[in-house]
Design an enzyme around this catalytic site. Structure first.
Site, PDB file in Angstrom:
ATOM      1  N   CYS A 134       0.824  -1.212   0.000  1.00 18.59           N
ATOM      2  CA  CYS A 134       0.000   0.000   0.000  1.00 18.59           C
ATOM      3  C   CYS A 134       0.855   1.258   0.000  1.00 18.59           C
ATOM      4  CB  CYS A 134      -0.935  -0.001   1.210  1.00 18.59           C
ATOM      5  SG  CYS A 134      -1.956   1.474   1.328  1.00 18.59           S
ATOM      6  N   CYS A 137      -0.431   4.206   2.013  1.00 16.70           N
ATOM      7  CA  CYS A 137      -0.328   4.071   3.469  1.00 16.70           C
ATOM      8  C   CYS A 137       1.104   4.309   3.925  1.00 16.70           C
ATOM      9  CB  CYS A 137      -0.700   2.661   3.927  1.00 16.70           C
ATOM     10  SG  CYS A 137      -2.274   2.092   3.340  1.00 16.70           S
ATOM     11  N   ASP A 138       2.056   3.788   3.163  1.00 10.77           N
ATOM     12  CA  ASP A 138       3.400   3.622   3.701  1.00 10.77           C
ATOM     13  C   ASP A 138       4.469   4.485   3.042  1.00 10.77           C
ATOM     14  OD1 ASP A 138       2.080   1.767   5.212  1.00 10.77           O
ATOM     15  OD2 ASP A 138       2.715   0.055   4.021  1.00 10.77           O
TER      16      ASP A 138
END
Lengths: 315, 116
Positions: A134, A137-138
């Site tokens: 992701c 997200c990261d």
């Protein structure tokens, strides 16, 4: 014994929530069991620029929040649960979560697909410590770092371009020479000076599981067989998806890759059971096609309930 | 819909400043939910964490740590992906869950460390 519902929808991505919207408006009082990956794959995206009606784009998570609220506005009941068991062949159909059992006359499956992994032993151990599926997200954790994106499709291109906002260098690793990504996405990636390419190449190993962080990857060139160690701190895997159909194996007709086979719209091989979205579509896989098929499933379920065979009528 | 900002009754807020005191020196096991405003999956996991906080009130301390605002703790524990849940017992990490997880799986982890 629980009351028998008209329709239960498993999954809460664009397909599941559109099915919920249509069946709620048809007064079927649908129950949506949203699942662990609630909101579906759009929850992992940023700007969605191909959802019609939003000319300036809309953030994926915002779009899903709107869809959810819209379905609820018309009476869909949405619960935060994970389905552990389905008996599709029984009458009524039985759906179990860890804390409840539900009975329903019809079932709409919208469980979608989840990101595929490379299958390396080190990959799982380093998930969350440099390995990710992701980017949105990261990516934040890789400011100024050198990282890699694995894959040759639209998702891989999109993630690579997105990650250049944080990383100093993003290497796209793809096992073939040619990319599967659309021309517009390939062009975007190729025009980005921070993106490097390792084509015809596969990752053999990600290090260092001993340290509990990513320090390098070993890449094999598929043409020459040459192996190189590339130092980096992050590996983003974007090699496609696998359908979430484990619950239905042995009950519903699946194709060789595990996708539910639908016919005449959204019908499965079991009467009263319908499927929509990525769980039955490995060709288009768009938010809009998922939503469209969710609408079809709701209309098909509605028609089925109107003409439900006498012997299947349960009170 | 509940957001991460609307803190549930039994959910604490951990920060770089209070981490030693509230997490590492805690007598009870502590679950730390690493999250950020821009992380969609984190928002989806939020209600599950809130529910667990209520169910395990008095047995396990549950709280959230915003990685944007608290880089020191995030860096110290090498959190490179969110949502990440870390369960601490006696100042040590005893469980680590990366990504989305179901309530039943998390309950199983909790129960393991509470000892039947």
């Amino acid at each position: 014994m629980p009351d028998t519902r008209n329709v239960i929808i498993i999954g809460s991505g664009p397909a599941g929530l559109t099915a919920a919207l249509y069946s709620a408006r048809a007064n079927l009082q649908p129950l949506v069991i949203e699942g662990v990956e609630a909101g579906g794959q759009l929850m992992l995206t940023t700007m969605v620029e191909n959802w019609p009606g939003h000319r300036d784009g809309i953030m994926g998570p915002d779009l899903m929040t709107e869809m959810r609220a819209q379905a609820q506005k018309f009476g869909a009941e949405i619960i935060n649960g994970n389905v552990t068991n389905v008996d599709a062949g029984s009458s009524p159909i039985v759906v179990k979560t860890s804390d409840a059992e539900y009975h329903t006359k019809s079932l709409i499956i919208a469980t979608g697909a989840s990101a595929k992994l490379l299958g390396l032993p080190s990959e799982r151990k380093l998930m969350g410590h440099g390995v990710s599926t992701c980017a949105t997200c990261d990516g934040y954790f890789f400011r100024g770092h050198e990282i890699a994106v694995v894959g040759g499709g639209d998702t891989a291109m999109e993630e690579a371009v997105f990650l250049t906002k944080f990383a100093s260098k993003v290497t796209i690793v793809h096992r073939r020479e040619t990319l599967r990504a659309s021309k517009i996405m390939q062009d975007k990636a190729r025009a980005n000076a921070k993106i490097a390419w390792l084509l015809d190449s596969e990752i053999e190993e990600i290090k260092d599981t001993g340290k509990g962080e990513v320090t390098s990857m070993r890449v094999r060139n598929n043409k020459t067989g040459a192996k190189t160690d590339v130092p980096l701190t992050g590996v983003f895997v974007a090699i496609g998806h696998t359908p979430n159909t484990a619950l239905f194996r042995g009950q519903l007709e699946l194709d060789a890759n595990g996708y539910i086979i639908t016919h005449d719209g959204s019908k499965t091989n079991v009467a009263g059971v319908f499927a929509c979205g990525d769980v039955q579509d490995h060709v288009y896989r768009q938010a809009i096609t998922a939503a469209g098929s969710g609408c079809m499933a709701a209309l098909d379920a509605e028609r089925y309930l109107e003409h439900i065979p006498e012997h299947l009528q349960t009170v | 819909m509940a957001t991460e900002n609307a803190q549930a009754l039994n959910v604490q807020t951990f920060t770089d400043n209070n981490f030693d005191e509230t997490v590492l020196k805690s007598g009870a096991p502590v679950l730390v939910d690493f999250w950020a405003e821009w992380c969609g999956p984190c928002k989806r996991l939020g209600p599950t964490v809130d529910a667990l906080a209520n169910e395990y009130a008095g047995k396990i301390t549950v709280g959230k740590l915003n990685v944007d605002e608290n880089p020191t703790v995030s860096f110290k524990y090498n959190v490179r992906g969110i949502p990440t849940l870390l369960l601490f017992k006696g100042g040590q990490i005893v469980e680590s869950v990366v990504g989305l997880a179901s309530k039943e799986d998390l309950k199983a982890l909790f129960d393991k460390h509470l000892g039947a």
